[in-house]
Motif scaffolding. Sequence first.
Motif, PDB file in Angstrom:
ATOM      1  N   ALA A  86      -3.791  -3.925  -2.392  1.00  0.00           N
ATOM      2  CA  ALA A  86      -4.864  -3.958  -3.510  1.00  0.00           C
ATOM      3  C   ALA A  86      -6.065  -4.303  -3.085  1.00  0.00           C
ATOM      4  O   ALA A  86      -7.214  -3.738  -3.296  1.00  0.00           O
ATOM      5  CB  ALA A  86      -4.379  -4.767  -4.864  1.00  0.00           C
ATOM      6  N   ASP A  87      -6.315  -5.492  -2.332  1.00  0.00           N
ATOM      7  CA  ASP A  87      -7.665  -5.969  -1.819  1.00  0.00           C
ATOM      8  C   ASP A  87      -8.359  -4.836  -0.952  1.00  0.00           C
ATOM      9  O   ASP A  87      -9.687  -4.462  -1.156  1.00  0.00           O
ATOM     10  CB  ASP A  87      -7.489  -7.273  -1.112  1.00  0.00           C
ATOM     11  CG  ASP A  87      -7.304  -8.459  -2.203  1.00  0.00           C
ATOM     12  OD1 ASP A  87      -7.293  -8.198  -3.361  1.00  0.00           O
ATOM     13  OD2 ASP A  87      -6.616  -9.358  -1.444  1.00  0.00           O
ATOM     14  N   GLU A  88      -7.703  -4.323   0.046  1.00  0.00           N
ATOM     15  CA  GLU A  88      -8.091  -3.238   1.181  1.00  0.00           C
ATOM     16  C   GLU A  88      -8.585  -2.115   0.181  1.00  0.00           C
ATOM     17  O   GLU A  88      -9.656  -1.495   0.393  1.00  0.00           O
ATOM     18  CB  GLU A  88      -6.973  -2.878   1.896  1.00  0.00           C
ATOM     19  CG  GLU A  88      -6.868  -4.127   2.925  1.00  0.00           C
ATOM     20  CD  GLU A  88      -8.050  -4.399   3.963  1.00  0.00           C
ATOM     21  OE1 GLU A  88      -8.961  -3.648   4.062  1.00  0.00           O
ATOM     22  OE2 GLU A  88      -8.169  -5.464   4.151  1.00  0.00           O
ATOM     23  N   THR A  89      -7.863  -1.473  -0.761  1.00  0.00           N
ATOM     24  CA  THR A  89      -8.104  -0.403  -1.510  1.00  0.00           C
ATOM     25  C   THR A  89      -9.333  -0.387  -2.347  1.00  0.00           C
ATOM     26  O   THR A  89     -10.149   0.224  -2.423  1.00  0.00           O
ATOM     27  CB  THR A  89      -6.943  -0.102  -2.243  1.00  0.00           C
ATOM     28  OG1 THR A  89      -5.918   0.376  -1.886  1.00  0.00           O
ATOM     29  CG2 THR A  89      -7.063   1.332  -3.066  1.00  0.00           C
ATOM     30  N   MET A  90      -9.474  -1.858  -3.076  1.00  0.00           N
ATOM     31  CA  MET A  90     -10.663  -2.124  -3.892  1.00  0.00           C
ATOM     32  C   MET A  90     -11.762  -1.846  -2.828  1.00  0.00           C
ATOM     33  O   MET A  90     -13.044  -1.353  -3.294  1.00  0.00           O
ATOM     34  CB  MET A  90     -10.731  -3.231  -4.651  1.00  0.00           C
ATOM     35  CG  MET A  90      -9.491  -3.485  -5.576  1.00  0.00           C
ATOM     36  SD  MET A  90      -9.403  -2.081  -7.080  1.00  0.00           S
ATOM     37  CE  MET A  90      -8.160  -1.201  -6.372  1.00  0.00           C
ATOM     38  N   ALA A  91     -11.556  -2.610  -1.856  1.00  0.00           N
ATOM     39  CA  ALA A  91     -12.706  -2.718  -0.754  1.00  0.00           C
ATOM     40  C   ALA A  91     -13.058  -1.217  -0.344  1.00  0.00           C
ATOM     41  O   ALA A  91     -14.400  -0.859  -0.082  1.00  0.00           O
ATOM     42  CB  ALA A  91     -12.604  -3.925   0.281  1.00  0.00           C
ATOM     43  N   GLU A 147      -5.371  -4.134 -11.511  1.00  0.00           N
ATOM     44  CA  GLU A 147      -3.811  -4.348 -11.916  1.00  0.00           C
ATOM     45  C   GLU A 147      -3.141  -3.120 -12.151  1.00  0.00           C
ATOM     46  O   GLU A 147      -2.054  -3.333 -11.983  1.00  0.00           O
ATOM     47  CB  GLU A 147      -4.192  -4.899 -13.401  1.00  0.00           C
ATOM     48  CG  GLU A 147      -4.856  -6.463 -13.466  1.00  0.00           C
ATOM     49  CD  GLU A 147      -5.146  -7.103 -14.855  1.00  0.00           C
ATOM     50  OE1 GLU A 147      -4.751  -6.440 -15.945  1.00  0.00           O
ATOM     51  OE2 GLU A 147      -5.567  -8.311 -15.116  1.00  0.00           O
ATOM     52  N   ASP A 148      -3.767  -2.109 -12.353  1.00  0.00           N
ATOM     53  CA  ASP A 148      -2.897  -0.901 -12.553  1.00  0.00           C
ATOM     54  C   ASP A 148      -2.546  -0.517 -11.013  1.00  0.00           C
ATOM     55  O   ASP A 148      -1.284   0.190 -11.013  1.00  0.00           O
ATOM     56  CB  ASP A 148      -3.745   0.278 -13.164  1.00  0.00           C
ATOM     57  CG  ASP A 148      -4.138  -0.200 -14.544  1.00  0.00           C
ATOM     58  OD1 ASP A 148      -3.565  -0.685 -15.146  1.00  0.00           O
ATOM     59  OD2 ASP A 148      -5.251   0.762 -15.111  1.00  0.00           O
ATOM     60  N   PHE A 149      -3.393  -0.637 -10.136  1.00  0.00           N
ATOM     61  CA  PHE A 149      -2.695  -0.524  -8.913  1.00  0.00           C
ATOM     62  C   PHE A 149      -1.708  -1.202  -8.406  1.00  0.00           C
ATOM     63  O   PHE A 149      -0.701  -0.688  -7.949  1.00  0.00           O
ATOM     64  CB  PHE A 149      -4.143  -0.582  -7.909  1.00  0.00           C
ATOM     65  CG  PHE A 149      -3.618  -0.309  -6.282  1.00  0.00           C
ATOM     66  CD1 PHE A 149      -3.725   1.234  -6.091  1.00  0.00           C
ATOM     67  CD2 PHE A 149      -3.489  -0.991  -5.493  1.00  0.00           C
ATOM     68  CE1 PHE A 149      -3.610   1.585  -4.959  1.00  0.00           C
ATOM     69  CE2 PHE A 149      -3.162  -0.811  -4.085  1.00  0.00           C
ATOM     70  CZ  PHE A 149      -3.142   0.718  -4.057  1.00  0.00           C
ATOM     71  N   VAL A 150      -1.655  -2.396  -8.551  1.00  0.00           N
ATOM     72  CA  VAL A 150      -0.477  -3.362  -8.359  1.00  0.00           C
ATOM     73  C   VAL A 150       0.527  -3.012  -9.101  1.00  0.00           C
ATOM     74  O   VAL A 150       1.820  -3.040  -8.550  1.00  0.00           O
ATOM     75  CB  VAL A 150      -1.006  -4.749  -8.832  1.00  0.00           C
ATOM     76  CG1 VAL A 150       0.234  -5.757  -8.627  1.00  0.00           C
ATOM     77  CG2 VAL A 150      -2.003  -5.446  -7.696  1.00  0.00           C
TER      78      VAL A 150
END
Length: 416
Positions: free
Chosen positions: A298-303, A375-378
């Motif tokens: 999730a962190d990597e995707t957001m970044a 949150e949706d991604f998780v």
Amino acid sequence: SGKTDRRPNFQRMMKDASLRQFDVVLAWKSNRMGRNMLQAMMNEEQLRSNGIRTIYAEEDFDDTAAGRFALRNMMNVNQFYSENMAEDISRGLMDNASKCMSNGSLPLGYKTGKDQKVVLDEAEAAIVQEIFTRVSCYEPFIDIARDLNRRGIKTKKGAEWGRSSFHTICRNERYRGIYIYRDIRVEGGMPRIVSDELFYKVQEVLKVKKNPQGRRKRSGYEEYLLTGKLYCGHCGSPMTGIAGTSKTGAMHYYYTCQKRRTDHSCDKKAVRRDQIEKAVAIAIQQQLLTDENIQMMADETMAYNARTEIKYRLQSLQQQLYSNETSTANIMKAIEMGIITDTTKARLLALEQEHGQLLAKIDTAKAEMVPINREDFVSLLDIYRTGDVNNKKYLAALFDTFLVRVDLYDDHFKIT
């Protein structure tokens, strides 16, 4: 161009000359008959033998012995000029190469800078890095091609991607920063796009990756979800689906090593299809989709979205749109000047159609760029983690999303 007489309309003229359909050929200069002296003289003589006179608008050769002598001399000069110009061009190109300057067309990822040096095209370079990374992970060429086409990304020549589009790119040492022109090689002569480690990893992959196919259905059988992703741990060959009937008439489905099946050169035993598919799915659920890994993804995707989506994804489409609009403007100018032919009309219609398609692709790309809620991604990853391994649709989605390759040994397997 008078460099060669292998020009369709020139050959049509010579054919019509043999039929004596005209009396005079009017050319700008004698070099239009050919810049090779012998070739030009033969063309001139062929016209003369058919009773056709040749007149040059910029050169005056009368039909006398002296005039014909002067014409032959001029044709000799034309050949010298052509050969000398070719040598000058070649010498200039080699001089450019010695200075690592741009010489002609460049591969995807590069463009010519203001000082004629080779510089990075950042949007294209990102695509090159993506291709190398995905190939290094054994992703099938056809899957990479479909994804690039879906995103509206074109090849360097502006064409759609196919499974054969990647071999030249993946073997091009220029991406290691090596300037190459003929026999000139300069280490560090141009910007590097991929690391040596990634480049050589891809070379190893290409040795065993011969146009892998995407997963496909076979007539009369159920789908083999790991086709194109399951490889023999003994010899590295792909494992393909086979089926057999037991004594009771029940159908059984297996994956078997391709080398064992074709030439019996591998001792890897076949494995039950449902057994290995479920085992791989459970491994993905338990080893990849852990709480820690889900948070990391999730962190990597957001970044990644914040860093690259807006900058690179639309840039290629917008460059194509700019090129389309420039070409359309040029044709409109020609039409305003009275140059209206079937060709200009057809080209204008094609450009207008392409313009509409590009606008649609840009709108689609923008729509897909709606910021992803973390949150949706998780939650989505949690759904993948808890899916039913007996559900074929779930397995197909799980493998398509997360799985690149499975190496199957006798007592274990390794997943990428």
